[in-house]
Structure formats: C-alpha cells, structure tokens
Design an enzyme around this catalytic site. Structure first.
Site, short mmCIF file in Angstrom:
data_model
loop_
_atom_site.label_atom_id
_atom_site.label_comp_id
_atom_site.label_asym_id
_atom_site.label_seq_id
_atom_site.Cartn_x
_atom_site.Cartn_y
_atom_site.Cartn_z
N PHE A 142 0.86 -1.18 0.00
CA PHE A 142 0.00 0.00 0.00
C PHE A 142 0.90 1.23 0.00
CE2 PHE A 142 -2.32 3.56 1.71
CZ PHE A 142 -3.49 3.51 0.98
N ASP A 227 9.67 3.01 1.48
CA ASP A 227 8.48 3.76 1.85
C ASP A 227 8.33 3.68 3.37
OD1 ASP A 227 5.97 4.71 2.46
OD2 ASP A 227 4.90 3.56 0.93
N LYS A 256 3.15 11.48 6.76
CA LYS A 256 2.39 11.28 8.00
C LYS A 256 3.02 11.97 9.20
CE LYS A 256 -0.03 7.11 6.45
NZ LYS A 256 -1.25 7.81 6.07
#
Length: 408
Positions: A142, A227, A256
């Site tokens: 994801f 990531d 984030k």
C-alpha cells in the site's frame, strides 16, 4: 429521537462521497492519546491517524510552532524562497543521513515523486532506453491511491474500475528474495518496498530480507526506495524501520508523522546523485515545503533527535507484543505481527470480523481500525502511558472473551 452523533453522521453522508467507512464516532477534541466525541465520551486512540499522530494529539511543541508561524507567513509557493526552507532541507537530510530533499504534501505525492525520480535517474544516469524503465514492487503493498500507484496494487478494492493502468511495474511476493532477484533485469531502475507492510496487516518481512534487497540493488545498480511513510519517524522503536536490519536505502519516502498530525508534510530524501536529476519546471508542488509545513516539520525533527520517542516505542512495544502474544493462547487471536508500537492482530473468525471487533472496542472506549477482514491494527500515539496501554489491552481482552452474540 436521534443522537447528536447520528445526526452528524447522517449529514456527513448526505454531502460527501462514501469512499470511507469510518467507525460511528464523531470526534470533537483530542489531547495526547485520548479523543472526546461531540457527546462528551472519551476514547483511547489506538490508531494515531495511521502513524500521522506519533507525537500525540495537540502536542504543545508542534502546535506552538504552528501558531508562531501562522503569524509570520504560511505560503510563498516555490516561486520564491522563504526563511525556513534551507534549514528544513539541511536538518531533514541530516536526520536521514542523506544530502538532498524534495518536499511534497501527502504520502501519495511523495511516492509519485519517488517513481518519477527513479525513472528519470534510470534514463539520465543508468542509461535505460527511453520508455523501458521498470520498478519492482511487492505484493499486498500500500503506497497510496493515485492512478499510477493503484496500478501496482494487488488490492481489488483499490484497483477496481480505475483502469487503464500505468505500465512499468513488476509485482513479486513480499519477503521472497529469490523472486526479487529474478525480477531485476537490465531495465530495472528501482525496487520500492515498505520495510513493514502496514495496510496489509503490519507484515514484517523475514530476517535478512531487507539486507538482501540492499545487496541485490547495490550489485545491479538499482535504487532501493524505502516507503517509511507509516513505519518511519519512531513508530517501530527506531527512527526508520530499515535500521532494524542495519540497512540504508538510496531513497526514503516520508510523510504522515513528518507533519505531526498538524499539517500534511511529505518528502523524498536521497543523495545528490539521485535527486540532482531534477531540473526547474520538471516537477513541483505549490504547497510542497511551505513555511507552515517547514515550521512544524522542523519541530518534529528536533523531537526525534532526542531519541525519547524511539525509546518509548521500543520499550512499550515490547510490552505490547508480549501482552498480545498471550492472547494467542486463548484461541481468539490466531496471529500477532509487528514491531515497536505497531501490531497487526488476526482475529479468529468465530469471534467476529475485524470491523465487528473494532465496533465492540469503540463501545468500550478504544478506537482501532480493521483491515483485510479479520485483522485489527494497533498503533497508539508514542506518548501513550503504560497504564493507558494496559487499559486498552484489557478492553481488547474483554471483547475477545465475550461471546459475539451476547455482545450484539
């Protein structure tokens, strides 16, 4: 008579696309690891905005940094310089042990930036023929929801009805080093991986996998892109999840927690040899690296430099995983995975779906989120106290030992 919560949710559903299925709670205020809804009920946040809130709700250092900057300047666009940008670039690069940054806003934008950078590097530096660049990714990944990113997703919900899809990606099983080696060829410009797969259920690769990928990519002159949008910035007990295997990738993708849950901030961080391929006008973002974002992110970097939050995540993470592992002996939990203050908990089907367990926990004042049917994710803010963490785990234990039918 309807409640204020029901009225609010009904109004939201009337005027917004139904692209999410949130739990039926309407948050009004939050502090630390706790949230309060519009009817005054308190909830322990065990999700932390998918790691965006690593440093807790309303962290005073971050909020004060944002307030100070709000009175100065919030946006210049990249048409002009501003007085925090150089410092932000230098300090983020130093935190990552890299040389250059390319700031964006959201995680998906940063992944798109990483993809474009890798391709450009492949053509201009490695010498891959134009239009032939390939990036190897992992099954069940994801990385975001843009058209290009969902083109290399294996999640039917993410992909369905969004084609045609972007070519140039090869998908291999996560954790399978032999499959990775077989996929890398002369046109491969990068391997893009989550060091721990979050949305897939907090999947930790086999020991030595990341180190093996690092070895392969170095030998084949291929970029290793990590990531670390969810796994990075303290969540796993280290600044970066890659550190658990002593691995330094060619490129970090961050987001984030970089914005502290205050503003969206993301970035690609790499060497001058990689990010130096960009030229003016070829890629950019109006809000990327804006003054407000830099002010908050600089405070995040300062917080991380102390090592306090990494240590808390490591210590409390050991406790979390010990307690969760004990639940596997009850038969209600079939597996526990994760690292630091991050766990995926697989629920035995007879005890309910992940959604049902999340709803029952909400009724007891704990907020988590399900994924892939039978899994719940636990990722509290790193500021959570051991006492609050234990209370939240007690609620999970109670939910799992209460028959689902009687709880309905």
């Amino acid at each position: 008579m309807t409640t204020a919560t029901e009225r609010n949710i009904a109004a939201a559903e009337e005027h917004s696309a139904h692209n999410y299925h949130p739990l039926p709670v309407v948050v009004a205020t939050a502090e630390g690891a706790w949230m309060t809804d519009i009817e005054g009920r308190r909830y322990l946040d065990m999700l932390a905005g998918y790691s965006a809130l690593n440093f807790g709700h309303g962290n005073r250092r971050l909020v004060d940094a944002a307030k100070r900057q709000l009175d100065r300047v919030t946006l210049t666009s990249r048409a002009f310089h501003h007085d925090l940008f150089a410092r932000f670039g230098a300090e983020l690069a130093e935190l990552c042990g890299m040389e250059m940054i390319l700031p964006m806003n959201t995680g998906a934008e940063a992944i798109e930036t990483a993809v474009k950078t890798a391709r450009k590097w492949g053509y201009r530096v490695k010498g891959v023929p134009d239009g032939r660049a390939k990036i190897v990714v992992a099954e069940n990944n994801f990385h975001g929801r843009t058209t290009t990113i969902i083109s290399f997703s294996t999640d039917p919900e993410a992909r369905a009805d969004h084609g045609p899809y972007t070519p140039g990606f090869e998908i291999v099983p996560y954790g399978d080093l032999a499959a990775m080696e077989a996929a890398i060829d002369e046109h491969t410009v990068a391997v893009l991986l989550e060091p721990i797969q979050g949305e897939a259920g907090v999947l930790v690769p086999p020991p030595g996998y990341l180190a093996g990928v690092r070895r392969l990519t170095t030998e084949r002159n291929v970029l290793f892109i990590a990531d670390e949008i969810q796994s990075g910035l303290g969540r796993t007990g280290r600044t970066f999840a890659c550190e658990h295997e002593g691995v330094v990738p060619d490129m970090y993708v961050l987001g984030k927690a970089l914005g502290g849950g205050v503003v969206p901030v993301s970035a690609v961080v790499s060497s001058r040899a990689v990010l130096g391929v960009h030229r003016p006008g070829e890629h950019g973002s109006t809000f990327g690296g804006n003054p407000l974002a830099c002010a908050v992110a600089l405070e995040v970097i300062a917080i991380l430099r102390t090592g306090e939050y990494q240590a808390r995540a490591a210590d409390l993470g050991d406790h979390l995983h010990h307690q969760l592992t004990l639940l596997t002996g009850t038969g209600a939990v079939t597996a526990v995975r994760g690292r630091g203050l991050w766990a995926g908990v697989d629920i035995a089907p007879e005890h309910g779906t992940g959604r049902e367990i999340s709803e029952r926990l909400m009724e007891r004042g704990v907020l988590v989120k399900d994924t892939h049917g039978t899994t719940i994710r636990i990722a509290p803010p790193l500021v959570i106290t051991k006492e609050d963490l234990d209370w939240g785990l007690d609620q999970l234990r109670a939910v799992l030992t209460t028959p689902a039918a009687s709880a309905a």
